[in-house]
Scaffold this motif. Structure first.
Motif, PDB file in Angstrom:
ATOM      1  N   SER A 197       0.805  -1.196  -0.016  1.00  0.00           N
ATOM      2  CA  SER A 197       0.041   0.030  -0.130  1.00  0.00           C
ATOM      3  C   SER A 197       0.838   1.207  -0.004  1.00  0.00           C
ATOM      4  O   SER A 197       0.454   2.250  -0.668  1.00  0.00           O
ATOM      5  N   LEU A 198       1.917   1.372   0.681  1.00  0.00           N
ATOM      6  CA  LEU A 198       2.990   2.300   0.697  1.00  0.00           C
ATOM      7  C   LEU A 198       3.304   2.738  -0.951  1.00  0.00           C
ATOM      8  O   LEU A 198       3.264   3.865  -1.352  1.00  0.00           O
ATOM      9  N   HIS A 199       3.866   1.629  -1.549  1.00  0.00           N
ATOM     10  CA  HIS A 199       4.234   1.833  -2.925  1.00  0.00           C
ATOM     11  C   HIS A 199       3.158   2.361  -3.845  1.00  0.00           C
ATOM     12  O   HIS A 199       3.378   2.844  -4.947  1.00  0.00           O
ATOM     13  N   TRP A 200       1.957   1.607  -3.698  1.00  0.00           N
ATOM     14  CA  TRP A 200       0.792   2.052  -4.420  1.00  0.00           C
ATOM     15  C   TRP A 200       0.419   3.446  -4.479  1.00  0.00           C
ATOM     16  O   TRP A 200       0.384   4.185  -5.443  1.00  0.00           O
ATOM     17  N   ASN A 201       0.476   4.074  -3.149  1.00  0.00           N
ATOM     18  CA  ASN A 201       0.173   5.338  -3.020  1.00  0.00           C
ATOM     19  C   ASN A 201       1.184   6.399  -3.482  1.00  0.00           C
ATOM     20  O   ASN A 201       1.017   7.307  -4.199  1.00  0.00           O
ATOM     21  N   LEU A 202       2.402   5.685  -3.408  1.00  0.00           N
ATOM     22  CA  LEU A 202       3.686   6.469  -3.973  1.00  0.00           C
ATOM     23  C   LEU A 202       3.518   6.588  -5.379  1.00  0.00           C
ATOM     24  O   LEU A 202       3.652   7.674  -6.189  1.00  0.00           O
ATOM     25  N   PHE A 203       3.089   5.486  -6.119  1.00  0.00           N
ATOM     26  CA  PHE A 203       2.966   5.225  -7.388  1.00  0.00           C
ATOM     27  C   PHE A 203       1.729   6.291  -7.822  1.00  0.00           C
ATOM     28  O   PHE A 203       2.042   7.146  -8.926  1.00  0.00           O
ATOM     29  N   GLU A 204       0.748   6.293  -7.240  1.00  0.00           N
ATOM     30  CA  GLU A 204      -0.453   7.126  -7.492  1.00  0.00           C
ATOM     31  C   GLU A 204      -0.208   8.690  -7.501  1.00  0.00           C
ATOM     32  O   GLU A 204      -0.392   9.481  -8.537  1.00  0.00           O
ATOM     33  N   ILE A 205       0.692   9.063  -6.455  1.00  0.00           N
ATOM     34  CA  ILE A 205       1.274  10.390  -6.417  1.00  0.00           C
ATOM     35  C   ILE A 205       1.881  10.845  -7.535  1.00  0.00           C
ATOM     36  O   ILE A 205       1.919  11.705  -8.099  1.00  0.00           O
ATOM     37  N   HIS A 206       2.940   9.827  -7.680  1.00  0.00           N
ATOM     38  CA  HIS A 206       4.052  10.181  -8.900  1.00  0.00           C
ATOM     39  C   HIS A 206       3.310  10.360 -10.198  1.00  0.00           C
ATOM     40  O   HIS A 206       3.496  11.160 -11.038  1.00  0.00           O
ATOM     41  N   LYS A 207       2.426   9.364 -10.412  1.00  0.00           N
ATOM     42  CA  LYS A 207       1.629   9.277 -11.699  1.00  0.00           C
ATOM     43  C   LYS A 207       0.777  10.589 -11.690  1.00  0.00           C
ATOM     44  O   LYS A 207       0.800  11.246 -12.885  1.00  0.00           O
ATOM     45  N   LYS A 208       0.132  11.159 -10.744  1.00  0.00           N
ATOM     46  CA  LYS A 208      -0.890  12.292 -10.810  1.00  0.00           C
ATOM     47  C   LYS A 208       0.044  13.593 -11.020  1.00  0.00           C
ATOM     48  O   LYS A 208      -0.378  14.566 -11.524  1.00  0.00           O
ATOM     49  N   GLU A 209       1.302  13.473 -10.350  1.00  0.00           N
ATOM     50  CA  GLU A 209       2.511  14.710 -10.569  1.00  0.00           C
ATOM     51  C   GLU A 209       2.950  14.799 -11.783  1.00  0.00           C
ATOM     52  O   GLU A 209       3.950  15.522 -11.933  1.00  0.00           O
TER      53      GLU A 209
END
Length: 125
Positions: free
Chosen positions: A78-90
């Protein structure tokens, strides 16, 4: 237990995490910040604070909290998925790809991560 032992770190962190689960990030943040103030090396508190900021779409703060949690040794999906989502959105594709690779290191059979990694690599060509 928080009123009797105001510095009881685990209770503060658990309360913050519970408030997050109840979709009350504004209420969770002060408890999690207090936890971190008392124990800056408490990785789960950083992760849970990241979740509160993530829920509020405050990506810069969420990213800082998640990165601190990872720096302190947290390494789960879940940590890496959340980081993925942020990086993707940004729009940080390289960082998003890095998180997908870390997800696949933890769970090599994660079909969603495999598919996204393939798509993102394809779009860079």
């Amino acid at each position: 237990s928080i009123q009797v032992f105001p510095n009881f770190i685990q209770a503060l962190s658990n309360l913050g995490a519970a408030l997050n689960k109840l979709n009350k990030p504004d209420e969770a943040i002060p408890y999690l910040e207090r936890t971190i103030h008392l124990d800056p090396a408490f990785a789960m508190a950083h992760y849970n604070l990241g979740n509160a900021y993530f829920a509020k779409n405050q990506h810069k703060q969420a990213l800082a909290s998640y990165e601190k949690a990872a720096e302190l040794g947290l390494d789960f999906l879940s940590l890496h998925w959340n980081l993925f989502e942020i990086h993707k959105k940004e729009g940080r594709t390289q960082d998003a790809v890095k998180e997908l690779k870390l997800i696949l290191e933890i769970d090599p059979n994660d079909e969603k991560a495999q598919k996204l990694l393939k798509e993102m690599r394809g779009s860079k060509k």
